[in-house]
Design an enzyme around this catalytic site. Structure first.
Site, PDB file in Angstrom:
ATOM      1  N   TYR A  32       0.750  -1.313   0.329  1.00  0.00           N
ATOM      2  CA  TYR A  32       0.077  -0.042  -0.030  1.00  0.00           C
ATOM      3  C   TYR A  32       0.843   1.313   0.040  1.00  0.00           C
ATOM      4  CZ  TYR A  32      -3.403  -3.504   1.770  1.00  0.00           C
ATOM      5  OH  TYR A  32      -4.242  -4.527   1.673  1.00  0.00           O
ATOM      6  N   TYR A  84       1.046  -0.911  -7.070  1.00  0.00           N
ATOM      7  CA  TYR A  84      -0.328  -1.094  -6.682  1.00  0.00           C
ATOM      8  C   TYR A  84      -1.097  -0.753  -7.756  1.00  0.00           C
ATOM      9  CZ  TYR A  84      -4.648  -0.559  -4.406  1.00  0.00           C
ATOM     10  OH  TYR A  84      -6.088  -0.413  -3.908  1.00  0.00           O
ATOM     11  N   ASP A 172     -12.994  -5.178   2.075  1.00  0.00           N
ATOM     12  CA  ASP A 172     -13.155  -5.395   0.826  1.00  0.00           C
ATOM     13  C   ASP A 172     -13.607  -6.763   0.366  1.00  0.00           C
ATOM     14  OD1 ASP A 172     -11.597  -3.282   1.436  1.00  0.00           O
ATOM     15  OD2 ASP A 172      -9.761  -3.907   0.176  1.00  0.00           O
ATOM     16  N   ARG A 204      -5.614 -13.143   0.044  1.00  0.00           N
ATOM     17  CA  ARG A 204      -6.080 -12.286  -0.700  1.00  0.00           C
ATOM     18  C   ARG A 204      -7.295 -12.395  -1.680  1.00  0.00           C
ATOM     19  NH1 ARG A 204      -4.467  -7.402   0.778  1.00  0.00           N
ATOM     20  NH2 ARG A 204      -4.482  -6.674  -1.322  1.00  0.00           N
ATOM     21  N   TYR A 360      -8.032 -12.215   4.401  1.00  0.00           N
ATOM     22  CA  TYR A 360      -8.236 -10.730   4.450  1.00  0.00           C
ATOM     23  C   TYR A 360      -9.491 -10.484   5.309  1.00  0.00           C
ATOM     24  CZ  TYR A 360      -7.542  -6.391   1.832  1.00  0.00           C
ATOM     25  OH  TYR A 360      -7.020  -4.900   1.546  1.00  0.00           O
ATOM     26  N   GLU A 404      -0.898  -6.848   9.505  1.00  0.00           N
ATOM     27  CA  GLU A 404      -2.093  -6.144   8.842  1.00  0.00           C
ATOM     28  C   GLU A 404      -3.357  -6.626   9.561  1.00  0.00           C
ATOM     29  OE1 GLU A 404      -4.138  -5.225   4.673  1.00  0.00           O
ATOM     30  OE2 GLU A 404      -2.468  -6.331   4.586  1.00  0.00           O
TER      31      GLU A 404
END
Length: 438
Positions: A32, A84, A172, A204, A360, A404
């Site tokens: 990111y 990205y 997301d 992901r 995620y 994260e």
């Protein structure tokens, strides 16, 4: 007792990720590389504990990407990076006349944390006069952002705003969206993902999920980011309890700050009007009596999306439910998420067959959601649960570092940390939790 080594480590992460030349903080290196909206709000809270100037610069950098109509985008592209996708040239926000001319941004937003963050900064710093001066210079920009939401994202004038992209939710690839993806059949777009070069693809979203994400952006671009057209035609139109709870909390913060500043009675009246309508409709429309929690509402297909996530309990942070309903919700939380062999709080119902503890937003623990839940539990005086959330959060950080997201299963031990490392909001909110006296 504050763990000074943990604070020192968190400060090192934030300082390393801060771009001193441009005054903003990346969430983490590589994965990111730009400035994200709600990340920066949480990051500013961490900075406020030891460097109020960086906290202010963080907010100023975010607001430099605000559109003329009040919209605040989810990414501000201050810098160049090829790590990205989709980057600034893909988003084409120049299609909208109100986009900023001196910096590129996206045309979607994220949970509007900036209002309550301004109040947090004021509460944290020692020099109240200096921070109040900063707030006076910027608060009207946040008010204009809220005005934009209620004017452009509330088609039925009911006090609840919609999101038109899953990225706007901040969560997301949550399983919540699976029902909506089933109504869509986008093309297989050609693009080169960059996230899976930094993080294991198993953690992901899938390529097919990404096709859905890109398709929603293509629709927005096709209509030049016109909210009215998007509301009419987008297959994704959702009233999100997390997003709306944060907006309501930020409304409350703006009211308190305007009262502190003085001389803004008309804005306070408007904010209170928004609040009264929003809270009432939130409780009527988004609470699921069978699940005993708040859920998302699919505005396009006019139905509740009946899944329980950690977002389902964030209305506690905003003081939305009654005490009686809060008690019911907390019982749901502890029944579903609170087993002793788990850390609080998984991001999706661990009892669901859609739960994935490593992927995620389909199950892992996120520090920012835990922070919101911790604050909500404190507000309603569920002190023991607040203490457990704080303890579990700090244990994950102590065992793994500033990742994260994390596995909620205690059995995973040293293997249970995923996503980006040296993650800024994990560091920032660790500092805030350690400073909290509970």
């Amino acid at each position: 007792m504050i763990d000074k080594n943990l604070v020192k480590g968190a400060i090192n992460v934030l300082n390393s990720n801060f771009n001193d030349q441009q005054g903003f903080t990346i969430p983490c290196e590589g994965l990111y590389p730009f400035q994200w909206h709600w990340d920066s709000g949480f990051i500013a809270i961490g900075f406020a504990h030891y460097d109020s100037n960086k906290a202010k610069r963080e907010i100023e950098a975010l607001l430099s990407g605000q559109w003329a109509n009040g919209f605040i985008p989810h990414i501000v592209f201050h810098n160049d990076s090829d790590t990205y996708f989709p980057g600034p040239d893909y988003h084409r926000t120049d299609l909208h006349p109100d986009c900023p001319k001196n910096v590129k941004t996206t045309g979607i937003t994220q949970p509007p944390v900036t209002g309550f963050v301004l109040k947090e900064l004021y509460d944290i710093v020692e020099d109240k006069a200096d921070m109040l001066t900063f707030i006076k210079q910027n608060i009207d920009k946040i008010y204009k952002n809220h005005q934009h939401f209620y004017g452009h994202r509330d088609p039925y004038n009911e006090g609840l705003v919609y999101i038109y992209h899953n990225w706007e939710s901040g969560t997301d690839n949550s399983p919540i969206w699976d029902e909506i993806w089933e109504t869509m059949d986008p093309p297989k777009y050609k693009y080169e993902r960059k996230d899976t070069t930094h993080v294991d693809a198993a953690q992901r979203p899938t390529n097919r999920e990404y096709d859905n994400y890109i398709h929603l952006l293509e629709i927005a671009k096709a209509y030049n980011y016109d909210d009215a057209k998007i509301a009419e035609l987008s297959p994704f139109l959702v009233q999100d309890p997390l997003f709306n709870a944060i907006l309501i909390k930020s409304n409350s913060a703006l009211i308190e700050l305007y009262e502190l500043i003085g001389g803004h009675e008309e804005k306070i009246v408007t904010l209170n009007r928004w609040q009264t309508k929003a809270k009432a409709r939130f409780n009527e429309k988004l609470f699921n009596k069978d699940l005993k929690a708040y859920v998302h509402y699919d505005l396009r297909n006019e139905k509740q999306l009946s899944y329980i996530t950690s977002s389902s309990f964030t209305p506690l942070f905003a003081g939305i439910p009654s005490k009686e309903r809060a008690y019911i919700m907390v019982n749901t939380l502890m029944t579903k998420f609170g087993e002793e062999e788990r850390y609080l709080c998984a991001s999706f119902d661990p009892q669901s067959d859609k739960f994935n503890p490593v992927k995620y937003w389909r199950g892992p623990v996120w520090i920012n959601l835990n922070w919101l839940l911790f604050r909500g539990m404190k507000y309603y005086n569920f002190t023991d649960i607040a203490k457990r959330i704080k303890a579990d959060t700090l244990t994950l950080i102590e065992e793994h570092g500033f990742y994260e997201y994390f596995d909620s299963r205690k059995s995973e031990g040293k293997n249970g940390a995923y996503g980006g490392h040296n993650f800024s909001w994990s560091a920032a909110l660790t500092i805030d939790l350690l400073k909290d006296k509970l």
